[in-house]
Write a protein that holds these residues in place. Sequence first.
Motif, PDB file in Angstrom:
ATOM      1  N   LYS A 120      38.996  27.899 114.748  1.00 15.79           N
ATOM      2  CA  LYS A 120      39.500  29.211 115.154  1.00 15.79           C
ATOM      3  C   LYS A 120      38.853  29.666 116.459  1.00 15.79           C
ATOM      4  CE  LYS A 120      37.780  33.027 113.495  1.00 15.79           C
ATOM      5  NZ  LYS A 120      37.371  33.961 114.493  1.00 15.79           N
ATOM      6  N   GLU A 121      37.562  29.476 116.607  1.00 10.47           N
ATOM      7  CA  GLU A 121      36.852  29.884 117.821  1.00 10.47           C
ATOM      8  C   GLU A 121      37.289  29.062 119.033  1.00 10.47           C
ATOM      9  OE1 GLU A 121      34.866  32.504 118.435  1.00 10.47           O
ATOM     10  OE2 GLU A 121      35.403  33.107 116.397  1.00 10.47           O
TER      11      GLU A 121
ATOM     12  N   TYR B 293      40.254  27.736 119.482  1.00 10.31           N
ATOM     13  CA  TYR B 293      41.569  28.283 119.857  1.00 10.31           C
ATOM     14  C   TYR B 293      41.407  29.579 120.642  1.00 10.31           C
ATOM     15  CZ  TYR B 293      44.084  24.986 116.885  1.00 10.31           C
ATOM     16  OH  TYR B 293      44.623  23.848 116.320  1.00 10.31           O
ATOM     17  N   HIS B 294      40.517  30.431 120.184  1.00 11.37           N
ATOM     18  CA  HIS B 294      40.305  31.718 120.848  1.00 11.37           C
ATOM     19  C   HIS B 294      39.765  31.528 122.274  1.00 11.37           C
ATOM     20  CE1 HIS B 294      39.387  35.905 121.462  1.00 11.37           C
ATOM     21  NE2 HIS B 294      38.122  35.579 121.741  1.00 11.37           N
ATOM     22  N   ILE B 295      38.801  30.627 122.441  1.00 12.82           N
ATOM     23  CA  ILE B 295      38.192  30.392 123.755  1.00 12.82           C
ATOM     24  C   ILE B 295      39.214  29.822 124.733  1.00 12.82           C
ATOM     25  CG2 ILE B 295      36.525  28.944 125.002  1.00 12.82           C
ATOM     26  CD1 ILE B 295      34.645  29.314 122.584  1.00 12.82           C
TER      27      ILE B 295
ATOM     28  N   ARG C 164      42.417  30.077 124.635  1.00  9.28           N
ATOM     29  CA  ARG C 164      43.515  31.003 124.851  1.00  9.28           C
ATOM     30  C   ARG C 164      43.125  32.088 125.855  1.00  9.28           C
ATOM     31  NH1 ARG C 164      44.486  33.666 119.686  1.00  9.28           N
ATOM     32  NH2 ARG C 164      42.902  35.064 120.443  1.00  9.28           N
ATOM     33  N   ASP C 165      41.865  32.513 125.830  1.00  9.65           N
ATOM     34  CA  ASP C 165      41.386  33.605 126.685  1.00  9.65           C
ATOM     35  C   ASP C 165      40.761  33.032 127.957  1.00  9.65           C
ATOM     36  OD1 ASP C 165      40.639  36.103 127.591  1.00  9.65           O
ATOM     37  OD2 ASP C 165      38.854  36.207 126.311  1.00  9.65           O
ATOM     38  N   LYS C 166      41.303  33.397 129.120  1.00  6.76           N
ATOM     39  CA  LYS C 166      40.818  32.862 130.401  1.00  6.76           C
ATOM     40  C   LYS C 166      39.410  33.347 130.726  1.00  6.76           C
ATOM     41  CE  LYS C 166      44.691  30.819 131.373  1.00  6.76           C
ATOM     42  NZ  LYS C 166      44.828  29.447 131.055  1.00  6.76           N
TER      43      LYS C 166
ATOM     44  N   SER D  94      36.970  34.025 128.598  1.00  2.00           N
ATOM     45  CA  SER D  94      36.029  33.252 127.784  1.00  2.00           C
ATOM     46  C   SER D  94      35.845  31.851 128.356  1.00  2.00           C
ATOM     47  CB  SER D  94      36.526  33.149 126.343  1.00  2.00           C
ATOM     48  OG  SER D  94      36.582  34.413 125.742  1.00  2.00           O
TER      49      SER D  94
END
Length: 120
Positions: A10-11, A13-15, A17-19, A21
């Motif tokens: 999950k982390e 994917y989050h990283i 996805r967010d430019k 990060s």
Amino acid sequence: MKRFRGFVIKEFYHIFRDKRSLFILFGMPIAQILLFGFAITNEINNVDIAVLDHSKDATTEEIINKIAASSYFSIDQFIERESDIETVFKQGKVKAVLNIEKDFSQKLIKDGKAHVQIIT
């Protein structure tokens, strides 16, 4: 273990996805390496030193001249007594004191060694 694996996925994917990060994760360390690689150095250059020469002979004069000729040290002043060392450091002009022992060249010739003390 299954929960931890799910958390890590999950982390990731989050990283990705967010430019912002992604920039913090990869860009900041690269910027720090480039910046600190050029700005920070451990090379010694132009250190102001004082010289306390108890011997005052030709050998020590030659050593002092070679030190003065190098780009690593610049001789700021010559001091006469060991009690002046603390005063010189308190003035903040020098970073080191070169203390050459008495009868330097005689000990060098006789014993093959003589002592020089560097006080920083």
